[in-house]
Motif scaffolding. Sequence first.
Motif, short mmCIF file in Angstrom:
data_model
loop_
_atom_site.label_atom_id
_atom_site.label_comp_id
_atom_site.label_asym_id
_atom_site.label_seq_id
_atom_site.Cartn_x
_atom_site.Cartn_y
_atom_site.Cartn_z
N SER A 121 38.02 31.10 43.19
CA SER A 121 38.55 31.12 44.55
C SER A 121 37.76 32.07 45.44
N MET A 122 37.49 33.27 44.93
CA MET A 122 36.71 34.29 45.64
C MET A 122 35.83 34.98 44.61
N LEU A 123 34.72 35.51 45.08
CA LEU A 123 33.87 36.30 44.20
C LEU A 123 34.42 37.72 44.17
N PRO A 124 34.90 38.21 43.01
CA PRO A 124 35.48 39.55 42.94
C PRO A 124 34.41 40.63 43.07
N LEU A 125 34.64 41.58 43.99
CA LEU A 125 33.62 42.59 44.26
C LEU A 125 34.23 43.99 44.29
N THR A 126 34.55 44.51 45.47
CA THR A 126 35.02 45.88 45.60
C THR A 126 36.49 46.00 45.19
N HIS A 127 36.85 47.16 44.65
CA HIS A 127 38.23 47.40 44.26
C HIS A 127 38.46 48.90 44.11
#
Length: 384
Positions: A121-127
């Motif tokens: 769904s989305m590219l996981p990046l910052t957290h």
Amino acid sequence: MLGTSVTLQEHIRERAEHDLGIRLRFIVDDGSSVQREGAMHPERYELYDQWFHSLDCLWPTHALQPIDCSRVRRWEEINALPRTGRIGRSAVRRAAGSVPADRLFVQSDGSLGRTPSERISMLPLTHNADSFVYLDDALPATLTAGEESWAWLLAPELAGRVALQADAAIGAIDAALAVEASGLMRFKDIGNLEIEEIDQLIATLIEFKRRGHFAGFWSSFAEAAQLMIANKVVIQSIWSPATIELERAGLRFRLARPREGYRAWFGGLGISRLAHGRVLDAAYEYLNWWLEGWAGATMARQGFYISNPERSRGHMSTAEWAYWYDGAPASTDLPGPTSQHLVQAGQMRDGGDYVARMSRIAVWDSVMDEHNYLVRRWTEFMRS
């Protein structure tokens, strides 16, 4: 690109344009406005840069198109946290809220889930794992003698000197954590409040507000920092970039490690369903650029993590990596994202190393089943 100031920053835009040879236009707004615009007007952007819990608003409207993992060059480097919801052997409990792993993979029927597939769904990046910040010398011994707790946000000793995040989807969770930690309420699922729970929570907060407990509410990290720099508050919920401004202002503060656990968030990049052709190719290039290391390093210098951290190690000094990811004292003065000096030698990041912080999550930022009702009642609280 539509998103918030968390990641849509000028020095990032300039570097990406230089590296990729493409033109980028950042459309920056507050979290709620970005969610609304993203869901209703996919024709106004090609890339959507926000949080995984926003997918609960966007995916049902078909605003975003699935991302083909085969076009993401570093996909296999992305760590376990967004894939499974856990990182490190100590992460034994399942956090409440909108867990990113439950929204990552596109299933065969078009829904989202954690069963692996070739589309996301989305590219996981910052957290990051967020909590609250307080001034070292402003809290009474009655509080500091005990373990840090979300209850401090409602401590009567701090009345008139407390601030909360203004976004209902985030501020309400911080408030619920504080109310529950104070023993005023118990929630069945703090990441998905029921109508009766929302009513009781808002009634409690309105009573505190009428007594003058809250000194302010903020929508951006710049506003949060200014509240504390201007000496209007001594304790408040916080986003990591605000602590950079507090450092620059010379304030002595601590970022809490609450005994109840952190409120966490996971950001990423989605692609508008209307992006195609050369624009779609450019969108994938931008997604890939984020995983090449430089972007992750500049995020680290703001206190954020990246989903493939080892790639960023080469863009950081040994001292920077030790401080931001390993939780070690700074062996020398460290730079900020756009400045030569941010962290002073000897300083230690509150909360420990990456795994220690991200394995103590009480709740993820959420869009609740009763989100619309929560927003209406939260607005009443803000206007009361």
